[in-house]
Scaffold this motif. Structure first.
Motif, short mmCIF file in Angstrom:
data_model
loop_
_atom_site.label_atom_id
_atom_site.label_comp_id
_atom_site.label_asym_id
_atom_site.label_seq_id
_atom_site.Cartn_x
_atom_site.Cartn_y
_atom_site.Cartn_z
N VAL A 31 -7.04 -23.68 -41.67
CA VAL A 31 -6.94 -23.30 -43.09
C VAL A 31 -5.97 -24.28 -43.76
CG1 VAL A 31 -7.45 -20.87 -42.66
CG2 VAL A 31 -5.06 -21.62 -42.70
N ASP A 32 -6.24 -24.55 -45.04
CA ASP A 32 -5.42 -25.51 -45.77
C ASP A 32 -5.20 -24.96 -47.19
OD1 ASP A 32 -5.00 -28.92 -45.78
OD2 ASP A 32 -5.07 -27.85 -47.69
N GLY A 33 -3.96 -24.99 -47.65
CA GLY A 33 -3.65 -24.47 -48.99
C GLY A 33 -4.41 -25.22 -50.07
N ARG A 34 -5.04 -24.48 -50.98
CA ARG A 34 -5.84 -25.13 -52.03
C ARG A 34 -4.95 -25.52 -53.21
NH1 ARG A 34 -9.55 -23.00 -56.18
NH2 ARG A 34 -10.33 -24.88 -57.17
N SER A 35 -5.00 -26.80 -53.57
CA SER A 35 -4.21 -27.35 -54.69
C SER A 35 -2.72 -27.06 -54.51
CB SER A 35 -4.69 -26.79 -56.03
OG SER A 35 -6.04 -27.09 -56.22
N PHE A 36 -2.23 -27.19 -53.28
CA PHE A 36 -0.82 -26.91 -53.02
C PHE A 36 0.09 -28.04 -53.51
CE2 PHE A 36 -0.14 -23.24 -49.80
CZ PHE A 36 -0.99 -22.43 -50.52
N SER A 37 -0.47 -29.22 -53.81
CA SER A 37 0.39 -30.28 -54.36
C SER A 37 0.97 -29.79 -55.69
CB SER A 37 -0.40 -31.56 -54.57
OG SER A 37 -0.83 -32.04 -53.32
N ALA A 38 0.10 -29.24 -56.54
CA ALA A 38 0.57 -28.74 -57.84
C ALA A 38 1.47 -27.52 -57.65
CB ALA A 38 -0.63 -28.40 -58.72
N PHE A 44 8.59 -25.22 -55.57
CA PHE A 44 9.46 -25.47 -54.40
C PHE A 44 10.17 -26.82 -54.50
CE2 PHE A 44 6.09 -22.60 -53.04
CZ PHE A 44 6.83 -21.58 -52.45
N THR A 45 11.18 -26.97 -53.64
CA THR A 45 11.92 -28.23 -53.56
C THR A 45 11.05 -29.26 -52.84
OG1 THR A 45 13.87 -26.89 -53.25
CG2 THR A 45 14.11 -29.22 -52.77
N LYS A 46 11.00 -30.49 -53.40
CA LYS A 46 10.23 -31.57 -52.78
C LYS A 46 11.16 -32.48 -51.99
CE LYS A 46 5.88 -31.30 -53.87
NZ LYS A 46 4.92 -31.24 -52.76
N SER A 76 2.80 -29.19 -42.87
CA SER A 76 2.52 -29.27 -44.31
C SER A 76 1.91 -27.94 -44.78
CB SER A 76 1.62 -30.46 -44.60
OG SER A 76 1.45 -30.62 -45.99
N ASP A 77 0.74 -27.98 -45.46
CA ASP A 77 0.15 -26.74 -45.97
C ASP A 77 -1.05 -26.30 -45.15
OD1 ASP A 77 -1.69 -28.68 -46.77
OD2 ASP A 77 -2.12 -27.70 -48.68
N GLU A 78 -1.12 -26.74 -43.88
CA GLU A 78 -2.28 -26.37 -43.07
C GLU A 78 -1.87 -25.67 -41.77
OE1 GLU A 78 -3.89 -30.41 -42.14
OE2 GLU A 78 -3.48 -29.81 -40.07
N1 LIG Z 1 7.70 -28.53 -51.77
C1 LIG Z 1 7.04 -28.57 -50.63
N2 LIG Z 1 5.78 -29.08 -50.61
C2 LIG Z 1 5.14 -29.10 -49.42
C3 LIG Z 1 5.70 -28.63 -48.22
N3 LIG Z 1 4.80 -28.78 -47.22
C4 LIG Z 1 3.70 -29.34 -47.78
N4 LIG Z 1 3.88 -29.53 -49.10
C5 LIG Z 1 2.96 -30.14 -50.05
O1 LIG Z 1 1.66 -29.57 -49.92
C6 LIG Z 1 0.69 -30.55 -50.33
C7 LIG Z 1 -0.45 -30.56 -49.33
O2 LIG Z 1 -1.36 -31.58 -49.65
P1 LIG Z 1 -2.92 -31.51 -49.57
O3 LIG Z 1 -3.39 -30.33 -48.78
O4 LIG Z 1 -3.37 -32.85 -49.11
O5 LIG Z 1 -3.34 -31.39 -51.10
P2 LIG Z 1 -3.69 -30.12 -52.00
O6 LIG Z 1 -3.11 -30.34 -53.35
O7 LIG Z 1 -3.32 -28.86 -51.30
O8 LIG Z 1 -5.26 -30.29 -52.16
P3 LIG Z 1 -6.46 -29.52 -51.36
O9 LIG Z 1 -5.92 -29.16 -50.00
O10 LIG Z 1 -7.55 -30.54 -51.28
O11 LIG Z 1 -6.83 -28.35 -52.21
C8 LIG Z 1 1.42 -31.90 -50.45
O12 LIG Z 1 1.63 -32.20 -51.81
C9 LIG Z 1 2.75 -31.62 -49.76
O13 LIG Z 1 3.81 -32.40 -50.29
C10 LIG Z 1 7.04 -28.09 -48.28
O14 LIG Z 1 7.65 -27.66 -47.29
N5 LIG Z 1 7.64 -28.08 -49.51
#
Ligand SMILES: Nc1nc2c(ncn2[C@@H]2O[C@H](COP(=O)(O)OP(=O)(O)OP(=O)(O)O)[C@@H](O)[C@H]2O)c(=O)[nH]1
Ligand SMILES: [Mg+2]
Length: 259
Positions: A31-38, A44-46, A76-78
């Motif tokens: 599973v992977d977070g959808r649009s988690f970049s935005a 959250f803190t980057k 990351s977000d997966e």
């Molecule tokens: N702030 C913060 N961001 C995180 C962390 N872990 C992951 N991310 C962000 O999560 C995003 C994951 O990227 P992707 O899955 O490639 O992009 P997405 O925007 O989710 O796009 P889709 O998965 O295609 O819907 C990146 O922008 C990471 O920087 C964290 O611990 N903190």
């Protein structure tokens, strides 16, 4: 029109409902977070935030337990969740496995962090243990690459560079050059937390549970299965050996030798 007819004709159009993972194959649900970049930029803190990571760990553990998995890995977000070859979860129906895993992940993460977030889902199949080991090595190398890129990009942004400037500054740089860039800004990549560079894993272990024998009254210690969270994973060949040992314990010595 007879209602039985309607039922049969409509069911026929559920084209993929009978699609099942082949018997004996390892299943990974990712599973992977959808649009988690935005979402992460807003909330959250980057580049990394322990609160976000805690939400991902809670989600990974829920999936791991709910799906009766043997291993889970998150970066990351997966989240990747490994089911044993003999798993008969949802009779191995692909639609059900993928939709339920994305649903469990979305509900758990959204409740944990009070955010309307959701996950997509997909299924990967491994026929041999080597393929499974390679899969998890692949996801770990993705973790390292994304971690380095994320740290470089956000270090430049936080130093005042625009989106275009930071992106351009990183174009064409290799692993060593990105390490040097970070070092020049006061960050040692090798010293960043392991969960950011190498990801985190969940698997089954056992803990000793003290108790007493009600018949004799004697104190006894029993072993209970418990979920182990490993945030100090090895990498490269050591990670491969660690995974081979874990998969070997899942299938037992006979199968382990043959695949
Ligand atoms: N702030 C913060 N961001 C995180 C962390 N872990 C992951 N991310 C962000 O999560 C995003 C994951 O990227 P992707 O899955 O490639 O992009 P997405 O925007 O989710 O796009 P889709 O998965 O295609 O819907 C990146 O922008 C990471 O920087 C964290 O611990 N903190
Ligand atoms: Mg995503």
């Amino acid at each position: 029109m007879k209602s039985d007819d309607l039922e049969a004709r409509m069911r026929e159009l559920e084209w993929f409902h009978d699609l099942r993972a082949p018997p004996g194959a390892w299943i990974v649900l990712r599973v992977d977070g959808r649009s988690f970049s935005a979402l992460t930029e807003r909330e959250f803190t980057k580049p990394f935030d322990p609160k976000f990571h805690a939400g991902m760990l809670e989600t990974a553990e829920r999936l791991f337990v709910e799906l009766g998995a043997v291993f889970a890995y998150t970066e990351s977000d997966e989240i990747s969740v490994l089911l044993a070859p003999e798993s008969d979860l949802f009779h191995r129906e692909v639609e059900k496995l993928v939709s339920v895993s994305a649903g469990v992940a979305s509900a758990t993460f959204a409740l944990a962090l009070h955010l309307p977030a959701h996950f997509d889902g997909r299924l990967w199949l491994g026929i041999t243990q080597k393929q499974v080991v390679d899969y998890f090595r692949w996801r770990q190398s993705d973790a390292t690459r994304c971690c380095l890129n994320g740290w470089c990009y956000w270090t430049l942004r936080q130093a005042g560079k625009s989106v275009q400037e930071a992106t351009r500054a990183l174009e064409g740089l290799g692993f060593a050059q990105k390490n040097e860039l970070l070092f020049a800004h006061g960050h040692n990549f090798a010293k960043l937390p392991s969960w950011q560079r190498l990801g985190s894993a969940l698997y089954w272990g056992s803990v000793e549970k003290p108790g007493h024998n009600p018949k004799t009254g004697e104190s006894v210690v029993s072993l209970r299965r418990s979920v182990v969270l490993d945030e100090d994973l090895p990498r490269g060949d050591d990670y491969a050996s660690f995974l081979e040992a874990l998969l070997g314990r899942v299938v037992g010595p006979r199968e382990s030798g043959s695949t």
